[in-house]
Design a protein around this motif. Structure first.
Motif: not given
Length: 147
Positions: A84-90
């Motif tokens: 549902k939300v923008p996700v960035e994986i680090h």
């Protein structure tokens, strides 16, 4: 790692961190913010790449790719695909406290589980959560287990 606002959550495959992921996603949705999932790893904690022969030692790059793949799968399984939300994986080849404290410098909120994969069961907080509470550059939400 470069983070410019949003909600940061530490993920390490433990039940506590998976609960923190869910809470962090809800908080990111409330804030209309990006969810930054931070996964720190070492050779000891990284999943072994499936395509690596049994007696070979995977390269750092192979471990990094496998951690990225596993983390993306955990996020998709827990939050849906697409979430549902923008996700960035680090993904960082680094000790967890350092990776999370570094991420906290640009975050609006840091979310961590109260106990991760460590072995000190008598502690009120896990050692990573305690270091984050003491040293983070933003507010910290420590997610307790469901009771």
């Amino acid at each position: 790692m470069e983070i410019d606002s949003g909600v940061v959550v530490g993920l390490d495959t433990s039940a506590s961190s998976l609960r923190a992921l869910t809470v962090a996603a809800e908080e990111a949705e409330r804030r209309n913010a990006v969810l930054h999932v931070v996964r720190a790893w070492s050779m000891r904690t990284a999943p072994r790449p499936a395509d690596c022969p049994p007696n070979a030692i995977p390269s750092t790059e192979a471990f990094q790719r496998e951690v990225e793949r596993e983390t993306a799968k955990l996020v998709a399984d827990k939050l849906g695909d697409p979430p549902k939300v923008p996700v960035e994986i680090h993904v960082a080849h680094s000790p967890s406290p350092q990776a999370l404290l570094s991420a906290s410098r640009g975050a609006d909120l840091l979310v961590v589980g109260h106990r991760g994969r460590g072995g000190f069961s008598g502690l009120m907080l896990g050692s990573v959560a305690e270091q984050c509470v003491r040293h983070a550059a933003c507010p910290v939400l420590v997610v307790r287990p469901m009771v």
